[in-house]
Design a protein around this motif. Structure first.
Motif, PDB file in Angstrom:
ATOM      1  N   LEU A   1       0.822  -1.204   0.000  1.00  0.00           N
ATOM      2  CA  LEU A   1       0.000   0.000   0.000  1.00  0.00           C
ATOM      3  C   LEU A   1       0.861   1.260   0.000  1.00  0.00           C
ATOM      4  CD1 LEU A   1      -2.825  -0.997   2.525  1.00  0.00           C
ATOM      5  CD2 LEU A   1      -2.957  -0.916   0.021  1.00  0.00           C
ATOM      6  N   ALA A   2       1.942   1.246   0.776  1.00  0.00           N
ATOM      7  CA  ALA A   2       2.848   2.405   0.798  1.00  0.00           C
ATOM      8  C   ALA A   2       3.543   2.576  -0.546  1.00  0.00           C
ATOM      9  CB  ALA A   2       3.881   2.240   1.915  1.00  0.00           C
ATOM     10  N   ASP A   3       3.900   1.456  -1.171  1.00  0.00           N
ATOM     11  CA  ASP A   3       4.584   1.501  -2.459  1.00  0.00           C
ATOM     12  C   ASP A   3       3.700   2.129  -3.531  1.00  0.00           C
ATOM     13  OD1 ASP A   3       6.653   0.811  -4.417  1.00  0.00           O
ATOM     14  OD2 ASP A   3       5.260  -0.728  -5.082  1.00  0.00           O
ATOM     15  N   ILE A   4       2.443   1.675  -3.648  1.00  0.00           N
ATOM     16  CA  ILE A   4       1.592   2.218  -4.710  1.00  0.00           C
ATOM     17  C   ILE A   4       1.169   3.650  -4.388  1.00  0.00           C
ATOM     18  CG2 ILE A   4       0.829  -0.051  -5.475  1.00  0.00           C
ATOM     19  CD1 ILE A   4      -1.850   0.448  -4.096  1.00  0.00           C
TER      20      ILE A   4
ATOM     21  N   ILE B   1      -3.200   3.178 -10.681  1.00  0.00           N
ATOM     22  CA  ILE B   1      -2.345   2.091 -10.193  1.00  0.00           C
ATOM     23  C   ILE B   1      -3.174   1.049  -9.438  1.00  0.00           C
ATOM     24  CG2 ILE B   1      -0.349   1.495  -8.779  1.00  0.00           C
ATOM     25  CD1 ILE B   1       0.518   4.405  -8.996  1.00  0.00           C
ATOM     26  N   ILE B   2      -2.852  -0.202  -9.705  1.00  0.00           N
ATOM     27  CA  ILE B   2      -3.359  -1.333  -8.931  1.00  0.00           C
ATOM     28  C   ILE B   2      -2.161  -2.061  -8.327  1.00  0.00           C
ATOM     29  CG2 ILE B   2      -4.446  -3.623  -9.093  1.00  0.00           C
ATOM     30  CD1 ILE B   2      -6.293  -2.458 -11.246  1.00  0.00           C
ATOM     31  N   GLY B   3      -2.265  -2.461  -7.068  1.00  0.00           N
ATOM     32  CA  GLY B   3      -1.213  -3.229  -6.419  1.00  0.00           C
ATOM     33  C   GLY B   3      -1.634  -4.675  -6.222  1.00  0.00           C
TER      34      GLY B   3
ATOM     35  N   LYS C   1      -9.298  -1.184  -0.853  1.00  0.00           N
ATOM     36  CA  LYS C   1      -8.979   0.127  -1.408  1.00  0.00           C
ATOM     37  C   LYS C   1      -7.727   0.661  -0.721  1.00  0.00           C
ATOM     38  CE  LYS C   1     -10.837   4.600  -2.760  1.00  0.00           C
ATOM     39  NZ  LYS C   1     -12.029   5.465  -2.863  1.00  0.00           N
ATOM     40  N   GLY C   2      -6.836   1.248  -1.514  1.00  0.00           N
ATOM     41  CA  GLY C   2      -5.617   1.825  -0.964  1.00  0.00           C
ATOM     42  C   GLY C   2      -5.916   2.982  -0.026  1.00  0.00           C
TER      43      GLY C   2
ATOM     44  N   ALA D   1       5.909   2.168   6.305  1.00  0.00           N
ATOM     45  CA  ALA D   1       5.799   0.701   6.282  1.00  0.00           C
ATOM     46  C   ALA D   1       7.125  -0.007   6.569  1.00  0.00           C
ATOM     47  CB  ALA D   1       5.219   0.226   4.951  1.00  0.00           C
ATOM     48  N   THR D   2       7.923   0.544   7.476  1.00  0.00           N
ATOM     49  CA  THR D   2       9.154  -0.145   7.875  1.00  0.00           C
ATOM     50  C   THR D   2       8.854  -1.139   8.988  1.00  0.00           C
ATOM     51  OG1 THR D   2       9.692   1.575   9.495  1.00  0.00           O
ATOM     52  CG2 THR D   2      10.617   1.810   7.280  1.00  0.00           C
TER      53      THR D   2
END
Length: 285
Positions: free
Chosen positions: A86-89, A100-102, A134-135, A155-156
């Motif tokens: 989620l953090a990446d997208i 974008i879709i993850g 949903k993001g 998100a670490t």
């Protein structure tokens, strides 16, 4: 109408866990698919798994994608949590011009950010038999105070390696990681056991836009290992804390390498073995 889809594979585990080809076979039912991978460990995992129908990027994904023409971007990962995907997208959505879709294969999750692509995201989730969510908006993770700038790393997880521009700068020891810069120089990374030499190698950065990653392992142990013949010249690579640049040296036809640093030696040695290129590693650990 969706015609051209960019399918981005991120990090190595999506290949090592045998999901990449399955996802390609699903997504190609929705349009013309262009598969890409960026990042050293992802490239190596792709080679080890003998997957050849993927574009290997020589530049950052966000720099490449904005010069292209797509209707949809799908980012596929195999990580330790939904939050990483989620953090990446979310980060990508701030930097690229496409919806974008993850897809997160470890947690069997598909996520979408825009309601106008909810329908196709739902179809992909059904095909994969994954959950659909949903993001989320992570809010403002960058702020400044006088000459100092701050950026929270999303998100670490404790034990992660923290990388800035592909250089390892430390190991995460807290759930809250904040990078502090003054006049473009990193002066502190809160929540991280810092590797001083890594930070020194980075130099000045644009904190708001610099590439930051946190990963649990550079790559899990794998028995899959490609052996790749190349043309070698009488060139020696000298590599100090920039192991993730190794491919540009390989393309120049090096015959051996000298590496400085523990992690650099591990990464470069593992990669160069596939090309039968010897190294001399200088380490202090």
């Amino acid at each position: 109408m969706i015609k051209r889809i960019c399918l981005r594979f991120h990090m190595s585990k999506i290949f090592d866990n045998n999901w990449a080809n399955h996802i390609i076979n699903i997504i190609k039912n929705y349009g013309e698919v262009y598969c890409v991978v960026a990042g050293t460990m992802g490239k190596i995992a792709m080679m080890d798994n003998n997957i050849n129908n993927i574009i290997v990027l020589k530049e950052r994904f966000v720099d490449w994608i904005n010069k292209e023409n797509f209707d949809l971007v799908i980012s596929a990962t195999h990580t330790t949590s939904v939050n990483r995907m989620l953090a990446d997208i979310w980060h990508l959505s701030k930097k690229i011009k496409y919806p974008i879709i993850g897809i997160e294969t470890n947690t069997h999750t598909v996520a979408y950010l825009n309601d106008n692509i909810k329908e196709i995201a739902e179809k992909i989730a059904n095909d994969l038999k994954f959950n659909l969510i949903k993001g989320i908006d992570f809010g403002n993770n960058y702020w400044s105070d006088g000459n100092k700038e701050y950026r929270k790393v999303l998100a670490t997880e404790i034990g992660d390696w923290l990388l800035i521009n592909g250089i390892i700068v430390g190991k995460v020891k807290s759930n809250d990681v904040i990078i502090v810069c003054e006049n473009g120089n990193i002066i502190d990374i809160k929540g991280v056991e810092i590797k001083k030499h890594g930070i020194e190698k980075i130099g000045k950065i644009d904190l708001k836009n610099v590439k930051i990653d946190s990963i649990s392992l550079l790559r899990d142990e794998t028995n899959k290992r490609a052996y790749i013949p190349i043309t070698k010249k009488e060139k020696i690579a000298f590599i100090e804390h920039t192991g993730y640049d190794i491919f540009k040296f390989i393309e120049e036809g090096i015959c051996c390498a000298i590496t400085i640093g523990d992690d650099t030696t591990i990464i470069v040695g593992d990669i160069l073995e596939r090309f039968d290129i010897p190294i001399i590693g200088i380490i202090d650990g």
